[in-house]
Design a protein around this motif. Structure first.
Motif, PDB file in Angstrom:
ATOM      1  N   PRO A  44      -2.357  22.474 -99.829  1.00  0.00           N
ATOM      2  CA  PRO A  44      -2.550  22.622-101.280  1.00  0.00           C
ATOM      3  C   PRO A  44      -4.000  22.812-101.707  1.00  0.00           C
ATOM      4  CG  PRO A  44      -2.168  20.316-100.716  1.00  0.00           C
ATOM      5  CD  PRO A  44      -1.964  21.101 -99.458  1.00  0.00           C
ATOM      6  N   ASN A  45      -4.942  22.538-100.816  1.00  0.00           N
ATOM      7  CA  ASN A  45      -6.355  22.596-101.203  1.00  0.00           C
ATOM      8  C   ASN A  45      -6.974  23.973-101.033  1.00  0.00           C
ATOM      9  OD1 ASN A  45      -6.357  19.812-101.796  1.00  0.00           O
ATOM     10  ND2 ASN A  45      -6.740  19.301 -99.643  1.00  0.00           N
ATOM     11  N   ILE A  46      -6.193  24.949-100.561  1.00  0.00           N
ATOM     12  CA  ILE A  46      -6.708  26.308-100.401  1.00  0.00           C
ATOM     13  C   ILE A  46      -5.762  27.276-101.102  1.00  0.00           C
ATOM     14  CG2 ILE A  46      -7.898  25.796 -98.241  1.00  0.00           C
ATOM     15  CD1 ILE A  46      -5.589  26.897 -96.700  1.00  0.00           C
ATOM     16  N   GLY A  47      -6.173  28.518-101.220  1.00  0.00           N
ATOM     17  CA  GLY A  47      -5.372  29.510-101.915  1.00  0.00           C
ATOM     18  C   GLY A  47      -4.108  29.884-101.166  1.00  0.00           C
ATOM     19  N   ARG A  48      -3.237  30.658-101.844  1.00  0.00           N
ATOM     20  CA  ARG A  48      -1.951  31.023-101.239  1.00  0.00           C
ATOM     21  C   ARG A  48      -2.126  31.855 -99.980  1.00  0.00           C
ATOM     22  NH1 ARG A  48       2.107  32.712-106.251  1.00  0.00           N
ATOM     23  NH2 ARG A  48       2.131  30.663-107.288  1.00  0.00           N
ATOM     24  N   LYS A  49      -2.954  32.902-100.069  1.00  0.00           N
ATOM     25  CA  LYS A  49      -3.135  33.771 -98.911  1.00  0.00           C
ATOM     26  C   LYS A  49      -3.774  33.022 -97.751  1.00  0.00           C
ATOM     27  CE  LYS A  49      -3.472  38.095-101.533  1.00  0.00           C
ATOM     28  NZ  LYS A  49      -4.317  39.275-101.837  1.00  0.00           N
ATOM     29  N   GLN A  50      -4.777  32.188 -98.080  1.00  0.00           N
ATOM     30  CA  GLN A  50      -5.423  31.401 -97.028  1.00  0.00           C
ATOM     31  C   GLN A  50      -4.453  30.402 -96.396  1.00  0.00           C
ATOM     32  OE1 GLN A  50      -6.571  31.973-100.008  1.00  0.00           O
ATOM     33  NE2 GLN A  50      -8.694  32.717 -99.923  1.00  0.00           N
ATOM     34  N   ALA A  51      -3.562  29.825 -97.234  1.00  0.00           N
ATOM     35  CA  ALA A  51      -2.577  28.865 -96.733  1.00  0.00           C
ATOM     36  C   ALA A  51      -1.602  29.549 -95.779  1.00  0.00           C
ATOM     37  CB  ALA A  51      -1.831  28.216 -97.896  1.00  0.00           C
ATOM     38  N   LYS A  52      -1.148  30.733 -96.128  1.00  0.00           N
ATOM     39  CA  LYS A  52      -0.226  31.465 -95.258  1.00  0.00           C
ATOM     40  C   LYS A  52      -0.898  31.839 -93.936  1.00  0.00           C
ATOM     41  CE  LYS A  52       2.520  33.285 -99.097  1.00  0.00           C
ATOM     42  NZ  LYS A  52       2.963  34.475 -99.835  1.00  0.00           N
ATOM     43  N   LEU A  53      -2.148  32.292 -94.037  1.00  0.00           N
ATOM     44  CA  LEU A  53      -2.879  32.653 -92.823  1.00  0.00           C
ATOM     45  C   LEU A  53      -3.108  31.427 -91.943  1.00  0.00           C
ATOM     46  CD1 LEU A  53      -4.440  34.719 -91.140  1.00  0.00           C
ATOM     47  CD2 LEU A  53      -6.463  34.218 -92.534  1.00  0.00           C
ATOM     48  N   ARG A  54      -3.422  30.301 -92.580  1.00  0.00           N
ATOM     49  CA  ARG A  54      -3.660  29.079 -91.810  1.00  0.00           C
ATOM     50  C   ARG A  54      -2.394  28.623 -91.100  1.00  0.00           C
ATOM     51  NH1 ARG A  54      -6.716  23.641 -94.112  1.00  0.00           N
ATOM     52  NH2 ARG A  54      -6.607  22.433 -92.187  1.00  0.00           N
ATOM     53  N   PHE A  55      -1.243  28.781 -91.757  1.00  0.00           N
ATOM     54  CA  PHE A  55       0.015  28.429 -91.094  1.00  0.00           C
ATOM     55  C   PHE A  55       0.294  29.362 -89.918  1.00  0.00           C
ATOM     56  CE2 PHE A  55       4.559  29.293 -90.569  1.00  0.00           C
ATOM     57  CZ  PHE A  55       4.987  28.049 -90.172  1.00  0.00           C
ATOM     58  N   LEU A  56       0.020  30.651 -90.093  1.00  0.00           N
ATOM     59  CA  LEU A  56       0.301  31.628 -89.045  1.00  0.00           C
ATOM     60  C   LEU A  56      -0.480  31.336 -87.767  1.00  0.00           C
ATOM     61  CD1 LEU A  56       0.404  34.932 -91.128  1.00  0.00           C
ATOM     62  CD2 LEU A  56       2.336  33.781 -90.045  1.00  0.00           C
ATOM     63  N   ILE A  57      -1.699  30.824 -87.917  1.00  0.00           N
ATOM     64  CA  ILE A  57      -2.527  30.547 -86.736  1.00  0.00           C
ATOM     65  C   ILE A  57      -2.446  29.088 -86.302  1.00  0.00           C
ATOM     66  CG2 ILE A  57      -4.136  32.408 -87.292  1.00  0.00           C
ATOM     67  CD1 ILE A  57      -6.060  30.344 -88.407  1.00  0.00           C
ATOM     68  N   SER A  58      -1.647  28.279 -87.006  1.00  0.00           N
ATOM     69  CA  SER A  58      -1.480  26.878 -86.631  1.00  0.00           C
ATOM     70  C   SER A  58      -0.544  26.764 -85.430  1.00  0.00           C
ATOM     71  CB  SER A  58      -0.919  26.063 -87.795  1.00  0.00           C
ATOM     72  OG  SER A  58       0.402  26.458 -88.101  1.00  0.00           O
ATOM     73  N   PHE A  59      -0.473  25.567 -84.840  1.00  0.00           N
ATOM     74  CA  PHE A  59       0.402  25.348 -83.679  1.00  0.00           C
ATOM     75  C   PHE A  59       1.852  25.640 -84.039  1.00  0.00           C
ATOM     76  CE2 PHE A  59       3.234  22.507 -81.301  1.00  0.00           C
ATOM     77  CZ  PHE A  59       2.943  22.904 -80.002  1.00  0.00           C
ATOM     78  N   ASP A  60       2.309  25.112 -85.187  1.00  0.00           N
ATOM     79  CA  ASP A  60       3.697  25.334 -85.606  1.00  0.00           C
ATOM     80  C   ASP A  60       3.975  26.813 -85.823  1.00  0.00           C
ATOM     81  OD1 ASP A  60       4.023  22.657 -85.465  1.00  0.00           O
ATOM     82  OD2 ASP A  60       4.044  22.296 -87.624  1.00  0.00           O
ATOM     83  N   GLY A  61       3.026  27.507 -86.474  1.00  0.00           N
ATOM     84  CA  GLY A  61       3.223  28.923 -86.750  1.00  0.00           C
ATOM     85  C   GLY A  61       3.280  29.761 -85.486  1.00  0.00           C
ATOM     86  N   VAL A  62       2.415  29.454 -84.525  1.00  0.00           N
ATOM     87  CA  VAL A  62       2.393  30.202 -83.261  1.00  0.00           C
ATOM     88  C   VAL A  62       3.680  29.961 -82.472  1.00  0.00           C
ATOM     89  CG1 VAL A  62       1.233  30.408 -81.033  1.00  0.00           C
ATOM     90  CG2 VAL A  62      -0.114  30.252 -83.124  1.00  0.00           C
ATOM     91  N   ILE A  63       4.138  28.708 -82.431  1.00  0.00           N
ATOM     92  CA  ILE A  63       5.377  28.391 -81.718  1.00  0.00           C
ATOM     93  C   ILE A  63       6.555  29.113 -82.355  1.00  0.00           C
ATOM     94  CG2 ILE A  63       7.027  26.556 -81.199  1.00  0.00           C
ATOM     95  CD1 ILE A  63       4.600  26.618 -79.372  1.00  0.00           C
TER      96      ILE A  63
END
Length: 320
Positions: A85-104
């Protein structure tokens, strides 16, 4: 717009792993767990020639389960703004994509499009197993293990580095001693690495072994070093479990403490976003419990505080 945000928030709460206060979310976790296990069982079943008659049925189950994974993946990307919640929508989506959960999640989905392609894509099906770790990591039983590994990561990395140095040194030494006697066995330094790995890790396959007197003496010394080197990370992890046990046991001792020494603090902007470890070091206190909405959370050192939380603390200077 408000309705869309409300729907997105509800979906996020449902797919959020480990929310025990939400029955629908808990049911979703169970459903996803069953789907993952079913998908893994089908993957194993497809390797048996005896089950070739039901190959079409197994394929159908695999595609259905992968379809569920795809829908879950899209929903997690869509609701990523609530996860960060502390970052923008696009940044949040990108952060999820490169996170452990997103990569798995991505590695789970990719192989279905390359089932008849490269071997590397078919091997990625193993990533589905990591879904189970992701689910279990959000619950207390597995969270203790992940917390210990995270807190002791520097010590574990250092011990692994020591093992690698011993492995390289012993492999070069054994290659130098045994190459002239066994040129077909110890052909190069890599052959020595394979031997040192099996020796230091006490596996002892027996496919490569020294035959010279000096080589055997070195092998005895390296084997003893291997026992001690492998025991280092084991001791570090064991000590971490003891620390976590003592930390959780301190909660049960609260009832015997003087009530005047216990206090409640409302988390405002000053503490919001900080970890438990940062607050404890900064304020010289011990945080025993976090009250967040309807949840009671046992604090870990990397747990982040949120604005509106209530923390149960005890000042370090008032301990007996």
């Amino acid at each position: 717009m408000d309705k869309d945000c409300s729907l997105k928030k509800k979906i996020f709460n449902i797919i959020q792993i480990g929310d025990k206060s939400n029955r629908i979310s808990r049911a979703f976790d169970i459903f996803i767990t069953i789907t993952i296990v079913l998908n893994i069982l089908v993957t194993f079943a497809q390797t048996f020639d005896e089950l070739s008659r039901i190959t079409m049925g197994l394929k159908a189950i695999e595609y259905v389960t992968l379809g569920i994974f795809c829908v879950e993946y899209v929903l997690r990307i869509w609701t990523a703004e609530y996860l960060y919640p502390n970052i923008g929508r696009k940044q949040a989506k990108l952060r999820f994509l490169i996170s452990f959960d997103g990569v798995i999640d991505l590695l789970t989905i990719v192989p279905v499009f390359f089932l008849s392609g490269f071997v590397i894509f078919r091997m990625l099906r193993v990533a589905r197993i990591f879904h189970l770790f992701r689910l279990n990591a959000k619950y207390d039983s597995f969270n203790v293990i992940t917390t210990v590994l995270y807190e002791k990561r520097n010590q574990i990395i250092s011990s692994v580095f020591i093992v690698l140095i011993l492995m390289l040194a012993s492999s070069l030494c054994m290659y130098s001693v045994e190459h002239d006697t066994q040129p077909d066995v110890f052909r190069n330094a890599f052959s020595g690495v394979w031997w040192s790995m099996s020796t230091l890790l006490t596996v002892g396959y027996g496919d490569i072994y020294p035959v010279t007197t000096l080589g055997r003496v070195m092998a005895i010394c390296i084997a003893y070093l291997g026992v001690g080197a492998v025991a280092i990370p084991t001791g570090i992890i064991s000590a971490g479990f003891v620390e976590q046990y003592q930390r959780k046991s301190s909660l049960s001792n609260l009832k015997n403490a003087d009530i005047k020494q216990i206090a409640e603090i409302f988390v405002d902007k000053r503490y919001a976003g900080k970890s438990i470890e940062e607050v404890e070091e900064q304020e010289q206190l011990t945080i025993f419990l976090i009250l967040r909405e309807d949840l009671s959370i046992l604090p870990q050192k990397d747990t982040l505080l949120k604005q509106g939380d209530i923390i149960i603390i005890r000042a370090e200077g008032e301990k007996e």
